[in-house]
Design an enzyme around this catalytic site. Structure first.
Site, mmCIF file in Angstrom:
data_model
loop_
_atom_site.group_PDB
_atom_site.id
_atom_site.type_symbol
_atom_site.label_atom_id
_atom_site.label_comp_id
_atom_site.label_asym_id
_atom_site.label_seq_id
_atom_site.Cartn_x
_atom_site.Cartn_y
_atom_site.Cartn_z
ATOM 1 N N ASP A 76 0.831 -1.556 0.534
ATOM 2 C CA ASP A 76 -0.265 0.282 -0.051
ATOM 3 C C ASP A 76 1.074 1.319 0.179
ATOM 4 O OD1 ASP A 76 -2.340 -0.919 0.213
ATOM 5 O OD2 ASP A 76 -3.056 -1.530 2.074
ATOM 6 N N GLY A 77 1.983 0.761 0.416
ATOM 7 C CA GLY A 77 2.891 2.464 0.436
ATOM 8 C C GLY A 77 3.125 2.861 -1.107
ATOM 9 N N ASN A 149 -4.523 8.773 1.198
ATOM 10 C CA ASN A 149 -5.518 8.229 2.778
ATOM 11 C C ASN A 149 -5.578 9.696 3.627
ATOM 12 O OD1 ASN A 149 -5.419 5.374 2.527
ATOM 13 N ND2 ASN A 149 -3.101 5.215 3.037
ATOM 14 N N GLU A 150 -4.903 10.268 4.410
ATOM 15 C CA GLU A 150 -4.733 11.305 4.944
ATOM 16 C C GLU A 150 -3.850 12.106 4.887
ATOM 17 O OE1 GLU A 150 -1.956 8.518 6.219
ATOM 18 O OE2 GLU A 150 -4.035 7.701 6.846
ATOM 19 N N ASP A 178 -2.065 14.572 20.764
ATOM 20 C CA ASP A 178 -0.469 14.483 20.348
ATOM 21 C C ASP A 178 -1.471 14.741 18.777
ATOM 22 O OD1 ASP A 178 0.236 13.850 22.813
ATOM 23 O OD2 ASP A 178 0.869 11.022 22.101
ATOM 24 N N THR A 189 -9.091 2.759 6.298
ATOM 25 C CA THR A 189 -8.260 1.226 7.361
ATOM 26 C C THR A 189 -7.138 1.572 7.666
ATOM 27 O OG1 THR A 189 -8.606 0.980 5.191
ATOM 28 C CG2 THR A 189 -10.032 -0.525 6.155
ATOM 29 N N TYR A 191 -4.137 5.146 9.182
ATOM 30 C CA TYR A 191 -4.008 5.154 10.874
ATOM 31 C C TYR A 191 -5.323 5.555 11.354
ATOM 32 C CZ TYR A 191 -0.685 8.791 13.368
ATOM 33 O OH TYR A 191 -0.005 8.828 14.573
ATOM 34 N N SER A 194 -6.583 2.615 13.331
ATOM 35 C CA SER A 194 -5.030 3.166 14.180
ATOM 36 C C SER A 194 -5.529 3.504 15.698
ATOM 37 C CB SER A 194 -3.928 2.433 13.897
ATOM 38 O OG SER A 194 -3.610 3.988 13.896
#
Length: 293
Positions: A76-77, A149-150, A178, A189, A191, A194
């Site tokens: 995915d990266g 993704n984000e 944080d 699905t 970060y 998680s």
């Protein structure tokens, strides 16, 4: 004749037979190939494929203008990196997984030849994925500012940050945490998941705002429509904080105002028969593995 671009990372020797079989199919259909220069070097040095026979490219500017599809080899990266190559060119991407199953690179080695045949036979569909865009002080950054993704706000050093958040100019909340993740449905699905964010179907038209280790535990992830503009003002004990656009991170000064919204273009994924998000979700998250199911 289809014109196909290849982008990827190094893979292990046990994948050589699969890449060889794919190139045999490319030759069968007289495909015009262009290969990213670093991937071409790897293929020439590590396999029996002579990449010198094919065109090469470095980036979006040198990618052949009439490219029909782009294959991503890796996980995915690696797939996320292809966004910088295709940008707004409307070139569909096919994710070939050279390791463990991914959400984006979801074609396994066992499915490569069948999927390639489906592609050349026209047995596929296209799925559009929403992209998210970052602006600083109302202007687009000189660096690539679009994510699949984000976009994530992180603290710099010790101590929490406060993130004053607005939706279309209306105050939403000040997050003491944080950091803060603004995720697309595709990134739900990653970060976001998680840190306790919800899983959202890729075709959903929304963003997910998820705090990272919030000081106030009653603050939960929030789903907002993707037609909203999200404004962020960050304060920290230091004079700066970190901003990540997918996997690329850079430092930002406290006085910078960030705006996040839906990008004006999308990323197209190639979808083959028998592959869908639900299957990947069950396999990747091991749903149903419990013997009681």
């Amino acid at each position: 004749m289809k014109k196909i671009a290849l982008y990827g990372r190094n893979f292990s020797k046990d994948f050589f037979i699969n890449i060889r079989a794919l190139f045999d199919i490319f030759n069968k259909y007289h495909t015009e190939l262009s290969i990213h220069v670093e991937f071409a070097d790897f293929l020439s040095n590590s396999t029996d494929i002579n990449s010198g026979e094919y065109k090469t490219f470095h980036d979006n500017a040198t990618l052949p203008i009439d490219t029909d599809f782009l294959f991503s080899f890796g996980g995915d990266g690696t797939f996320l990196e292809t966004l910088k190559i295709v940008k707004d060119r409307d070139i569909p991407v096919i994710g070939i997984n050279t390791g463990r199953l991914g959400f984006l690179a979801n074609i396994s080695r066992e499915e490569i030849c069948l999927s390639a045949e489906d592609l050349f036979q026209g047995n596929y569909s296209l799925e559009e994925r929403t992209l998210i865009r970052l602006k600083s002080n109302g202007k687009e950054s000189g660096k690539f500012n679009v994510a699949l993704n984000e976009i994530t706000i992180h603290k710099y050093g010790a101590g929490m940050i406060s993130v004053n958040t607005e939706l279309d100019g209306e105050y939403l909340n000040t997050y003491w945490a944080d950091g803060l993740i603004i995720s697309t449905p595709t990134g739900s699905t990653a970060y976001s998941m998680s840190v306790g964010g919800p899983i959202v179907l890729p075709e959903s038209r929304n963003f997910i705002i998820s705090p990272i280790a919030p000081h106030n535990l009653s603050v939960r992830p929030l789903i907002v429509p993707d037609n909203k503009s999200i404004g962020l003002r960050v304060k920290s004990r230091t004079d700066r904080f970190l901003v990540s656009v997918d996997s690329v991170t850079h430092e930002v000064e406290n006085n910078v105002i960030l705006n996040i919204d839906k990008a004006p273009y999308s990323l197209k994924l190639v979808k083959f028969p028998g592959t869908n998000f639900y299957n990947t979700l069950r396999n990747k998250l091991m749903w149903g593995v419990d013997k009681r199911n």
